[in-house]
Design a protein around this motif. Structure first.
Motif, PDB file in Angstrom:
ATOM      1  N   PHE A 279       0.312  -0.997   0.016  1.00 47.65           N
ATOM      2  CA  PHE A 279      -0.090  -0.033  -0.463  1.00 47.65           C
ATOM      3  C   PHE A 279       0.853   1.565  -0.267  1.00 47.65           C
ATOM      4  O   PHE A 279       1.928   1.268   0.777  1.00 47.65           O
ATOM      5  N   SER A 280       0.690   1.741  -1.419  1.00 46.54           N
ATOM      6  CA  SER A 280       1.243   3.494  -0.835  1.00 46.54           C
ATOM      7  C   SER A 280       0.341   4.798  -1.568  1.00 46.54           C
ATOM      8  O   SER A 280      -0.634   4.126  -2.253  1.00 46.54           O
ATOM      9  N   ALA A 281       0.472   5.295  -0.936  1.00 45.81           N
ATOM     10  CA  ALA A 281      -0.512   6.564  -1.418  1.00 45.81           C
ATOM     11  C   ALA A 281       0.402   8.245  -1.205  1.00 45.81           C
ATOM     12  O   ALA A 281       1.184   8.288  -0.498  1.00 45.81           O
ATOM     13  N   ASP A 282       0.269   9.212  -2.264  1.00 45.80           N
ATOM     14  CA  ASP A 282       0.770  10.413  -2.618  1.00 45.80           C
ATOM     15  C   ASP A 282       0.080  11.427  -2.203  1.00 45.80           C
ATOM     16  O   ASP A 282      -1.705  11.121  -2.728  1.00 45.80           O
ATOM     17  N   PHE A 283      -0.068  11.830  -1.750  1.00 42.83           N
ATOM     18  CA  PHE A 283      -1.229  13.477  -1.202  1.00 42.83           C
ATOM     19  C   PHE A 283      -0.651  14.381  -2.382  1.00 42.83           C
ATOM     20  O   PHE A 283      -0.267  15.196  -1.597  1.00 42.83           O
ATOM     21  N   LEU A 284      -0.783  14.595  -3.555  1.00 43.54           N
ATOM     22  CA  LEU A 284      -0.825  15.524  -3.998  1.00 43.54           C
ATOM     23  C   LEU A 284      -1.690  17.311  -4.260  1.00 43.54           C
ATOM     24  O   LEU A 284      -2.583  17.189  -4.589  1.00 43.54           O
TER      25      LEU A 284
ATOM     26  N   LEU B 112       3.277   6.544   2.988  1.00 43.36           N
ATOM     27  CA  LEU B 112       2.679   7.810   2.192  1.00 43.36           C
ATOM     28  C   LEU B 112       3.201   9.420   2.438  1.00 43.36           C
ATOM     29  O   LEU B 112       3.955   9.658   3.511  1.00 43.36           O
ATOM     30  N   ARG B 113       2.875   9.285   1.788  1.00 42.38           N
ATOM     31  CA  ARG B 113       3.883  11.349   1.456  1.00 42.38           C
ATOM     32  C   ARG B 113       3.111  11.982   0.637  1.00 42.38           C
ATOM     33  O   ARG B 113       2.234  11.713   0.286  1.00 42.38           O
ATOM     34  N   PHE B 114       3.373  13.142   1.349  1.00 44.32           N
ATOM     35  CA  PHE B 114       2.606  14.056   0.847  1.00 44.32           C
ATOM     36  C   PHE B 114       3.291  15.923   0.444  1.00 44.32           C
ATOM     37  O   PHE B 114       5.075  15.353   0.672  1.00 44.32           O
ATOM     38  N   LEU B 115       3.150  16.607  -0.150  1.00 47.31           N
ATOM     39  CA  LEU B 115       3.832  17.587  -1.263  1.00 47.31           C
ATOM     40  C   LEU B 115       5.296  18.210   0.093  1.00 47.31           C
ATOM     41  O   LEU B 115       3.963  18.639   0.821  1.00 47.31           O
ATOM     42  N   ASP B 116       6.039  18.668   0.379  1.00 44.03           N
ATOM     43  CA  ASP B 116       6.588  19.756   1.008  1.00 44.03           C
ATOM     44  C   ASP B 116       5.650  20.957   0.965  1.00 44.03           C
ATOM     45  O   ASP B 116       5.395  21.663   0.043  1.00 44.03           O
ATOM     46  N   CYS B 117       5.349  21.575   2.123  1.00 44.29           N
ATOM     47  CA  CYS B 117       5.330  22.902   1.970  1.00 44.29           C
ATOM     48  C   CYS B 117       5.402  23.466   3.388  1.00 44.29           C
ATOM     49  O   CYS B 117       4.733  24.426   4.124  1.00 44.29           O
ATOM     50  N   SER B 118       6.311  22.796   3.637  1.00 45.70           N
ATOM     51  CA  SER B 118       7.338  24.354   4.880  1.00 45.70           C
ATOM     52  C   SER B 118       7.638  25.704   4.721  1.00 45.70           C
ATOM     53  O   SER B 118       8.746  25.776   3.681  1.00 45.70           O
ATOM     54  N   PRO B 119       7.275  26.362   5.774  1.00 53.05           N
ATOM     55  CA  PRO B 119       7.197  27.442   5.379  1.00 53.05           C
ATOM     56  C   PRO B 119       9.150  27.892   5.556  1.00 53.05           C
ATOM     57  O   PRO B 119       9.510  27.113   6.274  1.00 53.05           O
ATOM     58  N   ARG B 120       9.411  29.298   4.437  1.00 55.04           N
ATOM     59  CA  ARG B 120      10.459  29.629   4.825  1.00 55.04           C
ATOM     60  C   ARG B 120      10.348  31.433   4.967  1.00 55.04           C
ATOM     61  O   ARG B 120       9.935  31.749   4.399  1.00 55.04           O
TER      62      ARG B 120
END
Length: 132
Positions: free
Chosen positions: A52-57, A78-86
């Motif tokens: 089982f694998s899922a990407d949250f785009l 499970l992976r999601f896109l980086d949205c880390s503030p900088r």
């Protein structure tokens, strides 16, 4: 409290009624689609946990993540896109240039680049927002 003036009772009733309406909306309607999606993924995970694998785009925090799958250590892919503030050089906090920002701005061109990265893999499921 029971012998309060009539005006106070109306105010109290108004506050309770408005909170009940807000609770009903937030509990039953608001963000229902992302929750339904994750519920479906949970069902799929229970049917076939192996591989089982899922990407949250999605944009930042658009969908609930691992906690809603209730998978514990069973599902680690499970992976999601980086949205880390900088911080910018001007001292402004921004998410510009993050993966989720590039997805919105570049669409399919970003996805092609994203899945060409050495750390990427082809997931079994991809979750994306309707606007994408």
């Amino acid at each position: 409290f029971l012998k309060a003036p009539a005006g106070r009772s109306y105010v109290l009733f108004g506050i309770l009624a408005s909170n009940a309406l807000a609770f009903g909306f937030l509990a039953l309607r608001h963000q229902r689609a992302p929750l339904a999606c994750v519920e479906w993924l949970r069902h799929e995970l229970q049917l076939e946990p192996r591989g089982f694998s899922a990407d949250f785009l999605t944009t930042c925090h658009a969908a609930p993540f691992a906690a809603h799958l209730h998978a514990g250590r069973q599902c680690t892919d499970l992976r999601f896109l980086d949205c880390s503030p900088r911080w910018t050089e001007d001292g402004v906090l921004t998410r510009e240039g993050t993966d989720s920002d590039l997805l919105v701005k570049q669409g399919s061109a970003f996805l092609e680049e994203y899945y060409q990265r050495p750390s990427s893999r082809r997931p079994r499921f991809v979750v994306t927002a309707e606007e994408m």
